[in-house]
Design a protein around this motif. Sequence first.
Motif, PDB file in Angstrom:
ATOM      1  N   MET A  20       0.823  -1.200   0.000  1.00 61.00           N
ATOM      2  CA  MET A  20       0.000   0.000   0.000  1.00 61.00           C
ATOM      3  C   MET A  20       0.862   1.257   0.000  1.00 61.00           C
ATOM      4  O   MET A  20       0.517   2.257  -0.627  1.00 61.00           O
ATOM      5  CB  MET A  20      -0.975   0.027   1.167  1.00 61.00           C
ATOM      6  CG  MET A  20      -2.025   1.104   0.967  1.00 61.00           C
ATOM      7  SD  MET A  20      -3.398   1.012   2.075  1.00 61.00           S
ATOM      8  CE  MET A  20      -2.602   1.388   3.594  1.00 61.00           C
ATOM      9  N   SER A  24       0.432   3.910  -3.042  1.00 54.73           N
ATOM     10  CA  SER A  24       0.032   5.295  -2.759  1.00 54.73           C
ATOM     11  C   SER A  24       0.995   6.281  -3.413  1.00 54.73           C
ATOM     12  O   SER A  24       0.570   7.317  -3.935  1.00 54.73           O
ATOM     13  CB  SER A  24      -0.083   5.532  -1.251  1.00 54.73           C
ATOM     14  OG  SER A  24       1.178   5.488  -0.627  1.00 54.73           O
ATOM     15  N   GLN A  65      -4.110   0.732  -5.990  1.00 55.24           N
ATOM     16  CA  GLN A  65      -4.281   1.267  -4.637  1.00 55.24           C
ATOM     17  C   GLN A  65      -5.486   0.625  -3.964  1.00 55.24           C
ATOM     18  O   GLN A  65      -5.441   0.302  -2.775  1.00 55.24           O
ATOM     19  CB  GLN A  65      -4.424   2.795  -4.691  1.00 55.24           C
ATOM     20  CG  GLN A  65      -4.696   3.445  -3.364  1.00 55.24           C
ATOM     21  CD  GLN A  65      -3.589   3.256  -2.347  1.00 55.24           C
ATOM     22  OE1 GLN A  65      -2.431   3.184  -2.701  1.00 55.24           O
ATOM     23  NE2 GLN A  65      -3.946   3.161  -1.087  1.00 55.24           N
ATOM     24  N   ALA A  69      -5.297  -1.503  -0.572  1.00 50.90           N
ATOM     25  CA  ALA A  69      -6.064  -1.090   0.607  1.00 50.90           C
ATOM     26  C   ALA A  69      -7.020  -2.197   1.049  1.00 50.90           C
ATOM     27  O   ALA A  69      -7.206  -2.421   2.255  1.00 50.90           O
ATOM     28  CB  ALA A  69      -6.832   0.196   0.305  1.00 50.90           C
ATOM     29  N   TYR A  82      -8.235   3.439   4.819  1.00 50.69           N
ATOM     30  CA  TYR A  82      -7.474   3.585   3.575  1.00 50.69           C
ATOM     31  C   TYR A  82      -8.324   3.161   2.379  1.00 50.69           C
ATOM     32  O   TYR A  82      -8.274   3.786   1.329  1.00 50.69           O
ATOM     33  CB  TYR A  82      -6.180   2.778   3.621  1.00 50.69           C
ATOM     34  CG  TYR A  82      -5.271   3.179   4.756  1.00 50.69           C
ATOM     35  CD1 TYR A  82      -4.708   4.445   4.799  1.00 50.69           C
ATOM     36  CD2 TYR A  82      -4.990   2.300   5.791  1.00 50.69           C
ATOM     37  CE1 TYR A  82      -3.874   4.826   5.841  1.00 50.69           C
ATOM     38  CE2 TYR A  82      -4.159   2.673   6.836  1.00 50.69           C
ATOM     39  CZ  TYR A  82      -3.604   3.931   6.853  1.00 50.69           C
ATOM     40  OH  TYR A  82      -2.788   4.307   7.885  1.00 50.69           O
ATOM     41  N   LEU A  83      -9.099   2.113   2.547  1.00 46.67           N
ATOM     42  CA  LEU A  83      -9.985   1.674   1.474  1.00 46.67           C
ATOM     43  C   LEU A  83     -11.076   2.712   1.229  1.00 46.67           C
ATOM     44  O   LEU A  83     -11.400   3.017   0.079  1.00 46.67           O
ATOM     45  CB  LEU A  83     -10.607   0.309   1.800  1.00 46.67           C
ATOM     46  CG  LEU A  83     -11.534  -0.260   0.731  1.00 46.67           C
ATOM     47  CD1 LEU A  83     -10.803  -0.464  -0.587  1.00 46.67           C
ATOM     48  CD2 LEU A  83     -12.143  -1.569   1.209  1.00 46.67           C
ATOM     49  N   THR A  86      -9.592   5.581  -0.678  1.00 47.43           N
ATOM     50  CA  THR A  86      -9.322   5.161  -2.048  1.00 47.43           C
ATOM     51  C   THR A  86     -10.604   5.096  -2.869  1.00 47.43           C
ATOM     52  O   THR A  86     -10.631   5.527  -4.029  1.00 47.43           O
ATOM     53  CB  THR A  86      -8.609   3.791  -2.050  1.00 47.43           C
ATOM     54  OG1 THR A  86      -7.394   3.906  -1.304  1.00 47.43           O
ATOM     55  CG2 THR A  86      -8.284   3.336  -3.453  1.00 47.43           C
ATOM     56  N   VAL A 126      -0.338   7.342   4.885  1.00 46.10           N
ATOM     57  CA  VAL A 126       0.169   5.967   4.809  1.00 46.10           C
ATOM     58  C   VAL A 126       1.610   5.891   5.301  1.00 46.10           C
ATOM     59  O   VAL A 126       1.980   4.954   6.008  1.00 46.10           O
ATOM     60  CB  VAL A 126       0.046   5.431   3.359  1.00 46.10           C
ATOM     61  CG1 VAL A 126       0.821   4.149   3.177  1.00 46.10           C
ATOM     62  CG2 VAL A 126      -1.418   5.222   2.998  1.00 46.10           C
TER      63      VAL A 126
END
Length: 136
Positions: A20, A24, A65, A69, A82-83, A86, A126
């Motif tokens: 990840m 990123s 990404q 994630a 993070y997901l 994204t 991140v």
Amino acid sequence: MSGSTKPPSPALPPRFFGLMKATSVFLAVALLTQGITAGQLMSDEDGAQLHHATSGVVSFALLLQAVAALLVWRAGRGSWRYLAVTLLLMVFTSVQFLVGSSGDVAVHVPLGVALFGAGAVLVAQVWSVRPVRTAE
């Protein structure tokens, strides 16, 4: 020592977190490249073709990404945030593609700047956070 208490588990980063981190950065570079090629639209007749071609790189970077994630969240027991970020980037990038196709520069340019800013924030989050999972 009685041995009845076991030592605390060492903190480990979620699995796939390195992936990840890499994706990123790739996404941020792809978004920056889009901004650079947008500037070339004004000064070069081939700028539109280059800008359009690099949009595919942004799509690919977003897909990578999203996979990273998802892996961090599901398989690595990391944060779902993070997901979520994204997926929001994917939605706004889709809007960006539609607005750009229609030629509405008054919306397309500021949204592009915002997308790059969001990508940079994602990289900062991140790379600065030390997420942990417990050893099993």
